[in-house]
Design a protein around this motif. Structure first.
Motif, PDB file in Angstrom:
ATOM      1  N   ARG A  98       0.829  -1.209   0.000  1.00  0.00           N
ATOM      2  CA  ARG A  98       0.000   0.000   0.000  1.00  0.00           C
ATOM      3  C   ARG A  98       0.862   1.257   0.000  1.00  0.00           C
ATOM      4  N   ARG A  99       1.861   1.290   0.862  1.00  0.00           N
ATOM      5  CA  ARG A  99       2.689   2.491   0.968  1.00  0.00           C
ATOM      6  C   ARG A  99       3.525   2.726  -0.281  1.00  0.00           C
ATOM      7  N   LEU A 100       3.988   1.639  -0.901  1.00  0.00           N
ATOM      8  CA  LEU A 100       4.740   1.790  -2.146  1.00  0.00           C
ATOM      9  C   LEU A 100       3.856   2.343  -3.260  1.00  0.00           C
ATOM     10  N   CYS A 101       2.636   1.864  -3.335  1.00  0.00           N
ATOM     11  CA  CYS A 101       1.718   2.363  -4.368  1.00  0.00           C
ATOM     12  C   CYS A 101       1.392   3.836  -4.135  1.00  0.00           C
ATOM     13  N   TYR A 159      -5.324  -5.831  -2.463  1.00  0.00           N
ATOM     14  CA  TYR A 159      -5.136  -4.387  -2.576  1.00  0.00           C
ATOM     15  C   TYR A 159      -4.841  -4.005  -4.026  1.00  0.00           C
ATOM     16  N   LEU A 160      -3.916  -4.745  -4.653  1.00  0.00           N
ATOM     17  CA  LEU A 160      -3.613  -4.456  -6.056  1.00  0.00           C
ATOM     18  C   LEU A 160      -4.812  -4.741  -6.950  1.00  0.00           C
ATOM     19  N   ARG A 161      -5.500  -5.827  -6.654  1.00  0.00           N
ATOM     20  CA  ARG A 161      -6.613  -6.250  -7.507  1.00  0.00           C
ATOM     21  C   ARG A 161      -7.799  -5.308  -7.420  1.00  0.00           C
ATOM     22  N   THR A 162      -8.096  -4.792  -6.221  1.00  0.00           N
ATOM     23  CA  THR A 162      -9.315  -4.004  -6.039  1.00  0.00           C
ATOM     24  C   THR A 162      -9.061  -2.506  -5.897  1.00  0.00           C
ATOM     25  N   GLU A 163      -8.002  -2.118  -5.187  1.00  0.00           N
ATOM     26  CA  GLU A 163      -7.737  -0.691  -4.975  1.00  0.00           C
ATOM     27  C   GLU A 163      -7.017  -0.054  -6.163  1.00  0.00           C
ATOM     28  N   ILE A 164      -6.050  -0.770  -6.724  1.00  0.00           N
ATOM     29  CA  ILE A 164      -5.369  -0.273  -7.924  1.00  0.00           C
ATOM     30  C   ILE A 164      -6.179  -0.662  -9.164  1.00  0.00           C
ATOM     31  N   GLY A 165      -6.570  -1.908  -9.237  1.00  0.00           N
ATOM     32  CA  GLY A 165      -7.449  -2.352 -10.307  1.00  0.00           C
ATOM     33  C   GLY A 165      -6.775  -2.450 -11.663  1.00  0.00           C
ATOM     34  N   GLN A 166      -7.597  -2.506 -12.694  1.00  0.00           N
ATOM     35  CA  GLN A 166      -7.108  -2.760 -14.046  1.00  0.00           C
ATOM     36  C   GLN A 166      -6.874  -1.486 -14.857  1.00  0.00           C
ATOM     37  N   ASN A 167      -7.402  -0.366 -14.416  1.00  0.00           N
ATOM     38  CA  ASN A 167      -7.397   0.827 -15.265  1.00  0.00           C
ATOM     39  C   ASN A 167      -6.640   2.002 -14.657  1.00  0.00           C
ATOM     40  N   ASP A 168      -5.797   1.739 -13.686  1.00  0.00           N
ATOM     41  CA  ASP A 168      -5.032   2.816 -13.072  1.00  0.00           C
ATOM     42  C   ASP A 168      -4.017   3.369 -14.082  1.00  0.00           C
ATOM     43  N   LYS A 230      -0.092  -8.681 -17.255  1.00  0.00           N
ATOM     44  CA  LYS A 230      -0.424  -7.530 -16.405  1.00  0.00           C
ATOM     45  C   LYS A 230      -1.885  -7.595 -15.972  1.00  0.00           C
ATOM     46  N   GLY A 231      -2.108  -7.199 -14.713  1.00  0.00           N
ATOM     47  CA  GLY A 231      -3.441  -7.242 -14.145  1.00  0.00           C
ATOM     48  C   GLY A 231      -3.914  -8.636 -13.792  1.00  0.00           C
ATOM     49  N   GLN A 232      -2.993  -9.614 -13.766  1.00  0.00           N
ATOM     50  CA  GLN A 232      -3.356 -10.995 -13.488  1.00  0.00           C
ATOM     51  C   GLN A 232      -2.506 -11.549 -12.335  1.00  0.00           C
TER      52      GLN A 232
END
Length: 247
Positions: A98-101, A159-168, A230-232
């Motif tokens: 989370r902090r890195l993102c 966190y990556l899957r839902t908070e960052i998601g596919q379209n960031d 990517k995104g997988q």
């Protein structure tokens, strides 16, 4: 091209650093201790070392460290002892992810930054209908209850899957899921699948750490490999002798 690696002193992290340096990349690592790094890695001209715990960095320091990096890779994990499994920080992988993102986004990068997270095949990709028999579900509930690091791995991937998601527009990600990790000195044939092809509980496969490191390095450096995954949450297994014989 510079890559920021966390968990670089771990059993897989140091192999990833070696793989990236072998590709003539500039690598920046953060680690509390560096004694586990081989001399040829520790003293490599393309390696920059920040000797600190990642969660001790301020937000500003974190943003500064990732500012010139086109990729971030996390091989963080919990030590397999009582303190590592049950002690603090229980959310090491999730908090670092989370902090890195947040740090990446704070820099408003001109192009998307790649984020590669090492995870586990015991963590299911909830974006896909990955099957799990009743007995597996029961065991996984116990593992989540009794072994906090497993929940940490799940939360980090989610966190990556839902908070960052596919379209960031600033972060693209891949979560790499190896099965039972083993040590091997050389890269060997391996296979990548979108989902597990065997039970991580009752019929686990094997994945050598150096193969995980090789695949993560390929994701970072090879455009085709990145676009494929990517995104997988790809699963990596060592190629078995029976599979090799069929090819």
């Amino acid at each position: 091209m510079k890559t920021f690696v966390v968990g670089a002193s771990g059993a897989t992290g140091r192999l990833l650093v070696a793989q990236l340096l072998k590709r003539d990349l500039h690598v920046k690592i953060i680690a509390r201790t560096i004694e586990s790094l081989p001399d040829h890695v520790r003293h490599h001209a393309n390696l920059s070392i920040i000797q600190e715990s990642i969660l001790n960095l301020s937000d500003a320091e974190m943003a500064q460290h990732v500012n010139d990096c086109v990729a971030v890779a996390s091989c963080l994990g919990h030590n397999l002892n009582f303190k590592g499994i049950f002690g603090q920080p229980r959310q090491l992988v999730t908090d670092a992810t989370r902090r890195l993102c947040i740090a990446i986004k704070a820099n408003y990068p001109a192009q998307s930054v790649k984020f590669v997270l090492m995870n586990t095949t015991g963590n299911r990709n909830l974006d896909l209908a990955e099957p799990m028999i009743f007995a597996e579900r029961c065991v996984m509930r116990l593992i989540r209850l009794l072994l906090p690091p497993h929940g940490d791995n799940e939360d980090a991937a989610n966190y990556l899957r839902t908070e960052i998601g596919q379209n960031d527009t600033t972060i693209e990600w891949v979560v790499v899921r190896p099965d039972t990790l083993i040590n091997d000195s050389e890269v060997t044939p391996y296979e990548i699948y979108p989902s597990p092809i065997r039970s991580a509980i009752f019929n686990a496969g094997k994945t050598s750490r150096v193969n995980v490191a090789h695949f993560m390095a390929e994701l970072i450096t090879d455009h085709h490999t990145w676009n494929r995954w990517k995104g997988q949450m790809p699963v990596i297994y060592n190629t078995s002798p029976s599979t090799e014989n069929r090819q």
